[in-house]
Structures are given as C-alpha cells and as structure tokens.
Design an enzyme around this catalytic site. Structure first.
Site, short mmCIF file in Angstrom:
data_model
loop_
_atom_site.label_atom_id
_atom_site.label_comp_id
_atom_site.label_asym_id
_atom_site.label_seq_id
_atom_site.Cartn_x
_atom_site.Cartn_y
_atom_site.Cartn_z
CB THR A 56 -0.93 0.03 1.23
OG1 THR A 56 -0.13 -0.01 2.41
CG2 THR A 56 -1.90 -1.13 1.21
NE ARG A 58 4.16 7.23 -3.07
CZ ARG A 58 2.98 7.47 -2.52
NH1 ARG A 58 2.04 6.53 -2.51
NH2 ARG A 58 2.71 8.63 -1.98
CD GLU A 87 -0.28 3.69 -8.86
OE1 GLU A 87 -0.73 4.84 -8.79
OE2 GLU A 87 0.01 3.03 -7.86
CG HIS A 106 -2.41 4.61 -5.24
ND1 HIS A 106 -1.25 5.11 -5.76
CD2 HIS A 106 -2.27 4.70 -3.90
CE1 HIS A 106 -0.45 5.50 -4.78
NE2 HIS A 106 -1.05 5.25 -3.65
#
Length: 140
Positions: A56, A58, A87, A106
């Site tokens: 959770t 990077r 992402e 994210h």
C-alpha cells in the site's frame, strides 16, 4: 540500532528473517533510492509459499517484472497491490492475468476513517496556527 529495538512489545529482525517467518508482509515505507526495487525475486523466494505480500506504499518498491515471474511460478500464495510500478499497468501487462494477484487502483486511503482523520488533522493545524502554536513545522 532501530529506535524500537528495546521496546517490550516489538521484535526487530533483519528483513530476510522477517520475510522467511511472516505469513503476511505489508509494505509501508516511502519510495527512495534505498527502497526502490528492494523487494524482488531474491526476497520473494525467501518467503513461505503460503505467504502474501501486500503493498500500500509505492509501486516501485517492488520489482514488478520479478514479482510477475515469481507469481507465475507460485513462489508465494498471493499479492495484494494498491500501487503498481506504472499506474495503471499497461493493458497487455501479465499482472492483469494473474489469479493470485489482487489489484486496487491506489485507493487504500479513501476509506471514510482515513479521510476523516485527514480533515481532523487539517482542523487541528488551523486551530494551532490561529492560537500561535507551532505544529508540523517543515522549515525553521
């Protein structure tokens, strides 16, 4: 030594030992030159085949190419990734096809409790500023 090494409720161990012994490994650190790709094939192969890796933090902390290779081989049971190296991952990335990898876009911070904490901190900072109290000072 580590600032918690003498804490009665904390056991500080080398990363390799943590990886070998843990059922769940949760990554919660900043991305910098020391942490970039700090979890790769070598580290994944240290983990139990029944273990899960959770990121959770990077995406680039994990070497995604090596993660995909290890997940295809079943090196660990699964991975939960709230962040990825890119992402969103490319549409043709194998990461989408892995049944043992769970992706979220994210959004780990979007829980109501997390957002409420952020609002409360903002209000506390404003109140402190108005009353002349210095909090969260980043320059002196």
């Amino acid at each position: 030594g580590h600032k918690y090494e003498n804490h009665p409720k904390v056991k500080v161990v080398p990363l390799d030992d943590l990886l070998r012994e843990s059922d769940f490994v949760s990554i919660n650190c900043p991305l910098n030159s020391q942490t970039r790709h700090s979890i790769g094939e070598r580290e994944l192969r240290l983990m139990k085949p029944t273990a899960f890796l959770i990121n959770t933090a990077r995406g680039a902390i994990i070497n995604e190419t090596e993660l995909i290779k290890c997940m295809k081989e079943g090196v660990i049971a699964g991975a939960g990734l709230d962040t990825q190296e890119v992402e969103p991952p490319a549409e043709d990335s194998d990461i989408w096809k892995l049944p043992n990898v769970f992706l979220t876009p994210h959004i780990g911070w979007r829980r109501l409790e997390t957002r409420q904490r952020l609002v409360d901190m903002t209000a506390d900072n404003i109140e402190a500023y108005v009353s002349g109290e210095k909090v969260n000072v980043v320059n002196k």
